[in-house]
Scaffold this active site. Structure first.
Site, PDB file in Angstrom:
ATOM      1  N   GLU A  83     -15.744   7.885  20.611  1.00 49.69           N
ATOM      2  CA  GLU A  83     -16.943   7.649  21.016  1.00 49.69           C
ATOM      3  C   GLU A  83     -18.239   8.603  20.157  1.00 49.69           C
ATOM      4  O   GLU A  83     -19.014   7.947  19.589  1.00 49.69           O
ATOM      5  CB  GLU A  83     -17.377   7.671  22.537  1.00 49.69           C
ATOM      6  N   HIS A 133     -14.250  13.226  19.513  1.00 47.02           N
ATOM      7  CA  HIS A 133     -13.768  12.035  20.247  1.00 47.02           C
ATOM      8  C   HIS A 133     -14.027  10.359  19.545  1.00 47.02           C
ATOM      9  O   HIS A 133     -15.112  10.532  18.639  1.00 47.02           O
ATOM     10  CB  HIS A 133     -14.258  11.946  21.541  1.00 47.02           C
TER      11      HIS A 133
END
Length: 154
Positions: free
Chosen positions: A63, A61
């Site tokens: 992040e 992802h």
């Protein structure tokens, strides 16, 4: 400018890095979510974008990519995670696990992730409701519903 205006201005400046990452991910055929991790002094520590499609890795992802790019830090207290979209439960867990104290979110209109939970646990949340972030995700979801549903676990 009062301190709140200065914080909003800094958050919007930092969001530009995450938006550039989201655009890069979209250009690569991936999901347009970008993120950046900033130090307490405003130094960019790491940046990245969702690479689930490109790397065939469900854990990559935006992040996570920004966090990994930042490398090992002595402490993550007083750091800021900036993301174009409300963080999912996986990424919210990363924020809590490592004590990231502030999350700047471009938008939570198209996806309302775990940011309320983060706020309940003392993480400062700055929700910008950025129209560019909303438009980018709305277009992507409209054009790629199956890929989007896979990304959010539906």
């Amino acid at each position: 400018m009062d301190p709140i205006d200065l914080n909003q201005a800094a958050a919007r400046t930092q969001l530009a890095t995450a938006v550039a990452e989201a655009r890069a991910g979209l250009a690569e055929g991936g999901i347009p979510i970008g993120a950046a991790l900033y130090g307490a002094d405003g130094t960019l520590l790491g940046r990245g974008h969702n690479r689930r499609v490109q790397d065939d890795d469900p854990s990559m992802h935006a992040e996570t990519a920004a966090f990994r790019a930042a490398g090992r830090q002595r402490s993550y207290r007083d750091t800021t995670m900036v993301t174009t979209l409300s963080p999912c439960w996986y990424c919210s867990g990363l924020v809590r696990q490592f004590g990231i104290s502030r999350v700047v979110i471009g938008e939570a209109t198209t996806f309302h992730g775990g940011h309320d939970w983060l706020a309940e646990h003392g993480v400062e949340i700055v929700l910008l409701d950025d129209p560019e972030c909303v438009a980018m995700m709305r277009d992507f979801i409209k054009n790629n519903p199956a890929l989007w549903n896979e990304d959010i676990g539906d």
